[in-house]
Design a protein around this motif. Structure first.
Motif, PDB file in Angstrom:
ATOM      1  N   SER A 139       0.830  -1.211   0.000  1.00 49.94           N
ATOM      2  CA  SER A 139       0.000   0.000   0.000  1.00 49.94           C
ATOM      3  C   SER A 139       0.862   1.258   0.000  1.00 49.94           C
ATOM      4  O   SER A 139       0.814   2.051   0.949  1.00 49.94           O
ATOM      5  N   PRO A 140       1.655   1.498  -1.049  1.00 49.54           N
ATOM      6  CA  PRO A 140       2.582   2.631  -1.009  1.00 49.54           C
ATOM      7  C   PRO A 140       1.922   3.999  -0.835  1.00 49.54           C
ATOM      8  O   PRO A 140       2.505   4.881  -0.213  1.00 49.54           O
ATOM      9  N   ALA A 141       0.716   4.162  -1.304  1.00 47.65           N
ATOM     10  CA  ALA A 141       0.064   5.471  -1.195  1.00 47.65           C
ATOM     11  C   ALA A 141      -0.816   5.597   0.040  1.00 47.65           C
ATOM     12  O   ALA A 141      -1.140   6.713   0.452  1.00 47.65           O
ATOM     13  N   SER A 142      -1.193   4.483   0.646  1.00 53.52           N
ATOM     14  CA  SER A 142      -2.144   4.560   1.766  1.00 53.52           C
ATOM     15  C   SER A 142      -1.703   3.721   2.955  1.00 53.52           C
ATOM     16  O   SER A 142      -2.512   3.415   3.828  1.00 53.52           O
ATOM     17  N   TRP A 143      -0.416   3.359   3.017  1.00 57.56           N
ATOM     18  CA  TRP A 143       0.064   2.481   4.085  1.00 57.56           C
ATOM     19  C   TRP A 143      -0.179   3.064   5.462  1.00 57.56           C
ATOM     20  O   TRP A 143      -0.448   2.325   6.395  1.00 57.56           O
ATOM     21  N   GLN A 144      -0.098   4.396   5.597  1.00 54.81           N
ATOM     22  CA  GLN A 144      -0.272   5.025   6.911  1.00 54.81           C
ATOM     23  C   GLN A 144      -1.633   4.669   7.505  1.00 54.81           C
ATOM     24  O   GLN A 144      -1.737   4.325   8.667  1.00 54.81           O
ATOM     25  N   ARG A 145      -2.646   4.709   6.676  1.00 52.06           N
ATOM     26  CA  ARG A 145      -4.003   4.389   7.117  1.00 52.06           C
ATOM     27  C   ARG A 145      -4.230   2.874   7.130  1.00 52.06           C
ATOM     28  O   ARG A 145      -4.715   2.316   8.100  1.00 52.06           O
ATOM     29  N   ASP A 146      -3.850   2.216   6.048  1.00 54.80           N
ATOM     30  CA  ASP A 146      -4.142   0.792   5.888  1.00 54.80           C
ATOM     31  C   ASP A 146      -3.398  -0.103   6.882  1.00 54.80           C
ATOM     32  O   ASP A 146      -3.876  -1.172   7.222  1.00 54.80           O
ATOM     33  N   CYS A 147      -2.230   0.343   7.327  1.00 51.89           N
ATOM     34  CA  CYS A 147      -1.376  -0.510   8.167  1.00 51.89           C
ATOM     35  C   CYS A 147      -1.323  -0.061   9.625  1.00 51.89           C
ATOM     36  O   CYS A 147      -0.530  -0.592  10.413  1.00 51.89           O
ATOM     37  N   HIS A 148      -2.153   0.897   9.981  1.00 52.00           N
ATOM     38  CA  HIS A 148      -2.111   1.470  11.326  1.00 52.00           C
ATOM     39  C   HIS A 148      -2.288   0.415  12.425  1.00 52.00           C
ATOM     40  O   HIS A 148      -1.533   0.370  13.397  1.00 52.00           O
ATOM     41  N   SER A 149      -3.258  -0.463  12.275  1.00 55.56           N
ATOM     42  CA  SER A 149      -3.504  -1.458  13.322  1.00 55.56           C
ATOM     43  C   SER A 149      -2.334  -2.429  13.446  1.00 55.56           C
ATOM     44  O   SER A 149      -2.015  -2.885  14.552  1.00 55.56           O
ATOM     45  N   LEU A 150      -1.661  -2.718  12.345  1.00 53.21           N
ATOM     46  CA  LEU A 150      -0.492  -3.595  12.399  1.00 53.21           C
ATOM     47  C   LEU A 150       0.677  -2.911  13.109  1.00 53.21           C
ATOM     48  O   LEU A 150       1.419  -3.548  13.858  1.00 53.21           O
TER      49      LEU A 150
ATOM     50  N   PHE B  61      12.535   9.578  16.978  1.00 55.39           N
ATOM     51  CA  PHE B  61      11.496   8.710  16.441  1.00 55.39           C
ATOM     52  C   PHE B  61      10.266   9.529  16.042  1.00 55.39           C
ATOM     53  O   PHE B  61       9.672   9.299  14.990  1.00 55.39           O
ATOM     54  N   ALA B  62       9.893  10.498  16.865  1.00 57.12           N
ATOM     55  CA  ALA B  62       8.737  11.353  16.545  1.00 57.12           C
ATOM     56  C   ALA B  62       8.991  12.136  15.260  1.00 57.12           C
ATOM     57  O   ALA B  62       8.090  12.288  14.431  1.00 57.12           O
ATOM     58  N   ALA B  63      10.216  12.619  15.083  1.00 49.80           N
ATOM     59  CA  ALA B  63      10.559  13.348  13.860  1.00 49.80           C
ATOM     60  C   ALA B  63      10.422  12.432  12.647  1.00 49.80           C
ATOM     61  O   ALA B  63       9.901  12.831  11.599  1.00 49.80           O
ATOM     62  N   PHE B  64      10.873  11.196  12.780  1.00 49.82           N
ATOM     63  CA  PHE B  64      10.757  10.218  11.701  1.00 49.82           C
ATOM     64  C   PHE B  64       9.289   9.938  11.392  1.00 49.82           C
ATOM     65  O   PHE B  64       8.875   9.941  10.226  1.00 49.82           O
ATOM     66  N   GLU B  65       8.480   9.740  12.417  1.00 54.15           N
ATOM     67  CA  GLU B  65       7.051   9.484  12.194  1.00 54.15           C
ATOM     68  C   GLU B  65       6.362  10.668  11.527  1.00 54.15           C
ATOM     69  O   GLU B  65       5.520  10.487  10.655  1.00 54.15           O
ATOM     70  N   ARG B  66       6.710  11.897  11.945  1.00 57.59           N
ATOM     71  CA  ARG B  66       6.130  13.091  11.302  1.00 57.59           C
ATOM     72  C   ARG B  66       6.489  13.106   9.818  1.00 57.59           C
ATOM     73  O   ARG B  66       5.651  13.409   8.968  1.00 57.59           O
ATOM     74  N   CYS B  67       7.736  12.790   9.520  1.00 57.42           N
ATOM     75  CA  CYS B  67       8.172  12.757   8.131  1.00 57.42           C
ATOM     76  C   CYS B  67       7.365  11.727   7.336  1.00 57.42           C
ATOM     77  O   CYS B  67       6.932  12.011   6.217  1.00 57.42           O
ATOM     78  N   LEU B  68       7.166  10.560   7.906  1.00 61.52           N
ATOM     79  CA  LEU B  68       6.382   9.537   7.215  1.00 61.52           C
ATOM     80  C   LEU B  68       4.967  10.014   6.947  1.00 61.52           C
ATOM     81  O   LEU B  68       4.413   9.780   5.861  1.00 61.52           O
ATOM     82  N   GLN B  69       4.364  10.698   7.911  1.00 59.53           N
ATOM     83  CA  GLN B  69       3.004  11.200   7.726  1.00 59.53           C
ATOM     84  C   GLN B  69       2.945  12.259   6.641  1.00 59.53           C
ATOM     85  O   GLN B  69       2.002  12.315   5.866  1.00 59.53           O
ATOM     86  N   GLU B  70       3.974  13.098   6.577  1.00 55.75           N
ATOM     87  CA  GLU B  70       3.997  14.184   5.600  1.00 55.75           C
ATOM     88  C   GLU B  70       4.396  13.704   4.203  1.00 55.75           C
ATOM     89  O   GLU B  70       4.186  14.414   3.223  1.00 55.75           O
ATOM     90  N   ASN B  71       5.009  12.538   4.116  1.00 57.18           N
ATOM     91  CA  ASN B  71       5.518  12.030   2.842  1.00 57.18           C
ATOM     92  C   ASN B  71       5.053  10.602   2.593  1.00 57.18           C
ATOM     93  O   ASN B  71       5.849   9.737   2.226  1.00 57.18           O
ATOM     94  N   GLU B  72       3.766  10.359   2.759  1.00 55.17           N
ATOM     95  CA  GLU B  72       3.224   9.004   2.637  1.00 55.17           C
ATOM     96  C   GLU B  72       3.608   8.324   1.337  1.00 55.17           C
ATOM     97  O   GLU B  72       3.890   7.134   1.321  1.00 55.17           O
TER      98      GLU B  72
END
Length: 97
Positions: free
Chosen positions: A26-37, A62-73
């Motif tokens: 899910s390269p475009a929607s992994w943030q949402r699709d994989c949240h429970s995992l 780690f928080a900085a990395f997670e923010r980056c992932l959210q901003e660059n899904e």
């Protein structure tokens, strides 16, 4: 850090593999699709002292990395420097004897 990854891989292998497959699928929607995992990995890993220590000591990178992932899904490669910073931090963590 290797010890922490080893502990997580040893005790949370199934969760890590499922999450990795989900993100890859899910390269475009992994943030949402994989949240429970992702939450499943967190729950599993939180039971181990080295992982808890890394989460505590390296919370900021780690928080900085997670923010980056959210901003660059759709372009998570942009976060490689931030994940490297987190891993450098994690490498320095030692479990108190």
């Amino acid at each position: 850090m290797e010890a922490a990854l080893e502990v997580t891989a040893r005790y949370c292998r199934s969760e890590l593999e499922q999450y990795g497959r989900c993100v890859a699928a899910s390269p475009a929607s992994w943030q949402r699709d994989c949240h429970s995992l992702r939450l499943g990995i967190s729950r599993c890993a939180s039971a181990h002292p080295i992982v808890r220590r890394i989460r505590s000591d390296c919370a900021e990178p780690f928080a900085a990395f997670e923010r980056c992932l959210q901003e660059n899904e759709a372009a998570v490669g942009k976060c490689s420097e931030l994940v490297a910073a987190f891993l450098r931090c994690a490498e320095q963590v030692k479990v108190a004897a």
